[in-house]
Design an enzyme around this catalytic site. Sequence first.
Site, mmCIF file in Angstrom:
data_model
loop_
_atom_site.group_PDB
_atom_site.id
_atom_site.type_symbol
_atom_site.label_atom_id
_atom_site.label_comp_id
_atom_site.label_asym_id
_atom_site.label_seq_id
_atom_site.Cartn_x
_atom_site.Cartn_y
_atom_site.Cartn_z
ATOM 1 C CE LYS A 35 25.227 45.009 23.648
ATOM 2 N NZ LYS A 35 24.386 45.198 22.469
ATOM 3 C CE LYS A 46 53.791 34.810 44.764
ATOM 4 N NZ LYS A 46 52.965 33.569 44.639
#
Length: 309
Positions: free
Chosen positions: A170, A240
């Site tokens: 959780k 990039k």
Amino acid sequence: MKIGFIGLGTMGAFMAASLQKSQYKLVVTDIRRDAAKRHLENGAEWADTPKSVAEQCDIVFTSLPGPPDVEKVVFGTDGLLAGAHAGMAYFDLSTNSQAMVRRVNAALAEKKAFGFDAPVSGGPKGAETGKLAIWVGGDKAEYDKHKKVLDAIGDQAAYIGPIGSASVAKLVHNMAGYAIQTALAEVFTMGVKAGVEPLGLWKAVRQGAGGRRRTFDGLIDQFLPGTFEPPAFSLKLAHKDVTLATALARELGVPMRMANLALDELTEALNRGWGARDSRVAMLLQEERAGVKIAVPPDKIQEVIKQDA
């Protein structure tokens, strides 16, 4: 069989109501009796203390705000532990700490009772409609005995592992969501400040590779199996792209804390000589820092995908 339910807040009230819709007899309690009004009108019995709930019931659920509340309900004066008896199963539906659920389980075991961490995911709407995931940690055989009751609360009850496992699942789920939320806020503010209309931007990106895929399915092909060749999208190209995005943000004066952290990770991975590998190879840096190695057999991953389908 009587089922106890402690904590009738927004989530708890709906989940208790779901049990009643499935014709289970409830014994309920809350710090405010008014919270139980609807349940009492539908036939539930009121108990003054968690101890009284436990004494009367074979299964007890709690839905509480957090660890301090669970501690008080279980270990406090007239708490659940005082009324626990052999064979009783206790499922904590709260988002709790691993340490707390282990402590509760150990205390119950001394009375030959069973403790489970069973946090839910789906929000109030899911609790109301029964569209809830329930992740359960604890004794597997006892879980199997009570699976039918869990199915009355949510449509995706699943055994995760030993006590404490579900609480970890959780926290991983929720923390990932908030980290992604923060990153989305960054990139969307950049996009809007760059002149793109918000709805048009959203419509565009939700049809991209990331938008079409379930969030955690992004771990399937590289991270979970630990396979980064051949690249689906190379690290040097990803570096990039992120460089271009952060440069645009600087031009626009948009703070990009999460994005710059991501760029730092990709740069470090690039400096390791991993440029031709898949862009997810940067995730190995965190494995190193955490001191863990993740390598799941691909056939096991496919088994899970087929089961879900």
